[in-house]
Design a protein around this motif. Structure first.
Motif, PDB file in Angstrom:
ATOM      1  N   LEU A  48       8.955   9.102  -5.121  1.00 30.96           N
ATOM      2  CA  LEU A  48       7.739   8.364  -5.223  1.00 30.96           C
ATOM      3  C   LEU A  48       7.393   7.474  -3.924  1.00 30.96           C
ATOM      4  O   LEU A  48       6.543   7.515  -3.483  1.00 30.96           O
ATOM      5  CB  LEU A  48       7.617   7.953  -6.460  1.00 30.96           C
ATOM      6  CG  LEU A  48       5.938   7.835  -6.832  1.00 30.96           C
ATOM      7  CD1 LEU A  48       5.765   7.830  -8.231  1.00 30.96           C
ATOM      8  CD2 LEU A  48       5.589   6.262  -6.216  1.00 30.96           C
ATOM      9  N   PHE A  49       8.339   6.714  -3.732  1.00 32.70           N
ATOM     10  CA  PHE A  49       8.593   5.860  -2.784  1.00 32.70           C
ATOM     11  C   PHE A  49       7.875   6.302  -1.421  1.00 32.70           C
ATOM     12  O   PHE A  49       7.216   5.909  -0.593  1.00 32.70           O
ATOM     13  CB  PHE A  49       9.768   4.955  -2.499  1.00 32.70           C
ATOM     14  CG  PHE A  49       9.709   3.878  -1.914  1.00 32.70           C
ATOM     15  CD1 PHE A  49       9.152   2.455  -2.493  1.00 32.70           C
ATOM     16  CD2 PHE A  49       9.920   3.715  -0.519  1.00 32.70           C
ATOM     17  CE1 PHE A  49       9.159   1.495  -1.675  1.00 32.70           C
ATOM     18  CE2 PHE A  49       9.913   2.464   0.436  1.00 32.70           C
ATOM     19  CZ  PHE A  49       9.518   1.460  -0.388  1.00 32.70           C
ATOM     20  N   PHE A  50       8.739   7.414  -1.134  1.00 29.68           N
ATOM     21  CA  PHE A  50       8.553   8.270   0.083  1.00 29.68           C
ATOM     22  C   PHE A  50       7.235   8.846   0.154  1.00 29.68           C
ATOM     23  O   PHE A  50       6.527   8.912   1.217  1.00 29.68           O
ATOM     24  CB  PHE A  50       9.664   9.073   0.602  1.00 29.68           C
ATOM     25  CG  PHE A  50      11.023   8.504   1.402  1.00 29.68           C
ATOM     26  CD1 PHE A  50      10.792   8.575   2.467  1.00 29.68           C
ATOM     27  CD2 PHE A  50      11.887   8.025   0.807  1.00 29.68           C
ATOM     28  CE1 PHE A  50      12.014   8.097   3.332  1.00 29.68           C
ATOM     29  CE2 PHE A  50      13.149   7.400   1.128  1.00 29.68           C
ATOM     30  CZ  PHE A  50      12.937   7.408   2.666  1.00 29.68           C
ATOM     31  N   LYS A  51       6.915   9.325  -0.846  1.00 33.88           N
ATOM     32  CA  LYS A  51       5.665  10.191  -0.872  1.00 33.88           C
ATOM     33  C   LYS A  51       4.501   9.053  -0.706  1.00 33.88           C
ATOM     34  O   LYS A  51       3.530   9.537  -0.224  1.00 33.88           O
ATOM     35  CB  LYS A  51       5.566  10.673  -2.326  1.00 33.88           C
ATOM     36  CG  LYS A  51       4.733  12.227  -2.363  1.00 33.88           C
ATOM     37  CD  LYS A  51       4.740  12.715  -3.841  1.00 33.88           C
ATOM     38  CE  LYS A  51       3.239  12.514  -4.408  1.00 33.88           C
ATOM     39  NZ  LYS A  51       3.102  12.681  -6.048  1.00 33.88           N
ATOM     40  N   SER A  52       4.389   7.826  -1.236  1.00 34.23           N
ATOM     41  CA  SER A  52       3.506   6.894  -1.087  1.00 34.23           C
ATOM     42  C   SER A  52       3.077   6.599   0.496  1.00 34.23           C
ATOM     43  O   SER A  52       2.201   6.110   0.621  1.00 34.23           O
ATOM     44  CB  SER A  52       3.721   5.755  -1.917  1.00 34.23           C
ATOM     45  OG  SER A  52       4.629   4.963  -1.325  1.00 34.23           O
ATOM     46  N   PHE A  53       4.117   7.153   1.354  1.00 32.88           N
ATOM     47  CA  PHE A  53       3.788   6.976   2.874  1.00 32.88           C
ATOM     48  C   PHE A  53       3.218   8.016   3.220  1.00 32.88           C
ATOM     49  O   PHE A  53       2.869   7.979   4.398  1.00 32.88           O
ATOM     50  CB  PHE A  53       5.131   6.489   3.393  1.00 32.88           C
ATOM     51  CG  PHE A  53       5.450   5.176   3.322  1.00 32.88           C
ATOM     52  CD1 PHE A  53       4.939   4.094   3.861  1.00 32.88           C
ATOM     53  CD2 PHE A  53       6.544   4.799   2.120  1.00 32.88           C
ATOM     54  CE1 PHE A  53       5.231   2.904   3.727  1.00 32.88           C
ATOM     55  CE2 PHE A  53       6.661   3.496   1.916  1.00 32.88           C
ATOM     56  CZ  PHE A  53       6.230   2.553   2.415  1.00 32.88           C
ATOM     57  N   THR A  54       2.997   9.081   2.762  1.00 33.29           N
ATOM     58  CA  THR A  54       2.403  10.192   3.334  1.00 33.29           C
ATOM     59  C   THR A  54       1.183  10.756   2.712  1.00 33.29           C
ATOM     60  O   THR A  54       0.457  11.681   3.240  1.00 33.29           O
ATOM     61  CB  THR A  54       3.548  11.594   3.174  1.00 33.29           C
ATOM     62  OG1 THR A  54       3.747  11.787   1.563  1.00 33.29           O
ATOM     63  CG2 THR A  54       4.890  11.396   3.820  1.00 33.29           C
ATOM     64  N   ILE A  55       0.916  10.198   1.421  1.00 34.07           N
ATOM     65  CA  ILE A  55      -0.344  10.529   0.850  1.00 34.07           C
ATOM     66  C   ILE A  55      -1.323   9.355   1.204  1.00 34.07           C
ATOM     67  O   ILE A  55      -1.081   8.284   1.400  1.00 34.07           O
ATOM     68  CB  ILE A  55      -0.260  10.535  -0.707  1.00 34.07           C
ATOM     69  CG1 ILE A  55       0.426   9.304  -1.122  1.00 34.07           C
ATOM     70  CG2 ILE A  55       0.485  11.983  -1.205  1.00 34.07           C
ATOM     71  CD1 ILE A  55       0.032   9.297  -2.826  1.00 34.07           C
ATOM     72  N   PRO A  56      -2.797   9.745   1.365  1.00 33.19           N
ATOM     73  CA  PRO A  56      -3.593   9.140   1.720  1.00 33.19           C
ATOM     74  C   PRO A  56      -3.744   8.012   0.225  1.00 33.19           C
ATOM     75  O   PRO A  56      -3.905   8.500  -0.765  1.00 33.19           O
ATOM     76  CB  PRO A  56      -4.827   9.690   1.930  1.00 33.19           C
ATOM     77  CG  PRO A  56      -4.810  10.944   1.426  1.00 33.19           C
ATOM     78  CD  PRO A  56      -3.245  11.218   1.103  1.00 33.19           C
ATOM     79  N   HIS A  57      -4.246   6.561   0.423  1.00 36.21           N
ATOM     80  CA  HIS A  57      -4.529   5.757  -0.521  1.00 36.21           C
ATOM     81  C   HIS A  57      -6.065   5.208  -0.501  1.00 36.21           C
ATOM     82  O   HIS A  57      -6.649   5.155   0.409  1.00 36.21           O
ATOM     83  CB  HIS A  57      -3.458   4.649  -0.509  1.00 36.21           C
ATOM     84  CG  HIS A  57      -2.175   4.948  -0.718  1.00 36.21           C
ATOM     85  ND1 HIS A  57      -1.746   5.147  -2.174  1.00 36.21           N
ATOM     86  CD2 HIS A  57      -0.865   5.028  -0.149  1.00 36.21           C
ATOM     87  CE1 HIS A  57      -0.470   5.576  -2.153  1.00 36.21           C
ATOM     88  NE2 HIS A  57       0.022   5.452  -1.055  1.00 36.21           N
ATOM     89  N   LYS A  58      -6.246   4.621  -1.610  1.00 33.45           N
ATOM     90  CA  LYS A  58      -7.464   4.061  -1.776  1.00 33.45           C
ATOM     91  C   LYS A  58      -7.532   2.536  -0.919  1.00 33.45           C
ATOM     92  O   LYS A  58      -8.607   2.196  -0.345  1.00 33.45           O
ATOM     93  CB  LYS A  58      -7.898   4.080  -3.000  1.00 33.45           C
ATOM     94  CG  LYS A  58      -8.540   5.079  -3.616  1.00 33.45           C
ATOM     95  CD  LYS A  58      -9.354   5.146  -4.839  1.00 33.45           C
ATOM     96  CE  LYS A  58      -8.091   5.068  -5.949  1.00 33.45           C
ATOM     97  NZ  LYS A  58      -8.439   4.748  -7.391  1.00 33.45           N
ATOM     98  N   ILE A  59      -6.534   1.882  -1.353  1.00 34.24           N
ATOM     99  CA  ILE A  59      -6.270   0.697  -0.877  1.00 34.24           C
ATOM    100  C   ILE A  59      -5.378   0.252  -0.129  1.00 34.24           C
ATOM    101  O   ILE A  59      -5.474  -0.336   1.038  1.00 34.24           O
ATOM    102  CB  ILE A  59      -6.253  -0.568  -2.469  1.00 34.24           C
ATOM    103  CG1 ILE A  59      -7.561  -0.021  -3.428  1.00 34.24           C
ATOM    104  CG2 ILE A  59      -6.339  -1.852  -1.988  1.00 34.24           C
ATOM    105  CD1 ILE A  59      -7.268  -0.576  -4.488  1.00 34.24           C
ATOM    106  N   MET A  60      -4.228   0.767  -0.143  1.00 29.36           N
ATOM    107  CA  MET A  60      -3.104   0.466   0.435  1.00 29.36           C
ATOM    108  C   MET A  60      -3.192   1.241   1.998  1.00 29.36           C
ATOM    109  O   MET A  60      -3.612   2.143   2.087  1.00 29.36           O
ATOM    110  CB  MET A  60      -1.721   1.117  -0.345  1.00 29.36           C
ATOM    111  CG  MET A  60      -0.612   0.832   0.519  1.00 29.36           C
ATOM    112  SD  MET A  60       0.774   1.319  -0.505  1.00 29.36           S
ATOM    113  CE  MET A  60       1.901   1.820   0.786  1.00 29.36           C
TER     114      MET A  60
END
Ligand code: HEC
Length: 87
Positions: A48-60
């Protein structure tokens, strides 16, 4: 160092100095108190940690970090957690 200055806004600004998550902002919507919160990130899986750098976020914000750098950030947060537990 990378956690507080990852070539962009520091992770600590939103996720807290130890990655426990925190309230980023408070606001009112239709007379109700609302909170903008960041999630705890020192307990998430490596996937999940790595995934959060490849998916677009709303705020981050989007970061441009190498695999090694993301891995370092992950290990850093895991270590902080261990120190806190006294292991
Ligand atoms: C401007 C605030 C902000 C900054 C800076 C920020 N984040 Fe986030 N992060 C968020 C928010 C809010 C979420 C929840 C998903 C969303 O809405 O984008 C999130 C989600 C995440 C998640 C997924 C957690 C989950 O449970 O889904 C991880 C992992 C993460 N951030 C790590 C980091 C790291 C590492 C950095 C520094 C390189 C960082 N973030 C910088 C606000 C921020």
């Amino acid at each position: 160092m990378l956690y507080q200055n990852p070539r962009g806004i520091g992770c600590d600004k939103c996720h807290g100095i130890k990655g426990n998550g925190k309230i980023i902002a408070k606001y009112k919507e239709k007379g109700k108190n609302k909170y903008l919160k960041s999630p705890q990130i020192n307990n998430v899986s490596k996937e999940l940690f790595f995934k959060s750098f490849t998916i677009p976020h709303k705020i981050m914000p989007k970061y441009f970090l190498t695999y090694g750098e993301i891995n370092t950030l992950y290990q850093y947060l895991q270590n902080l957690k261990k120190i806190k537990k006294g292991k």
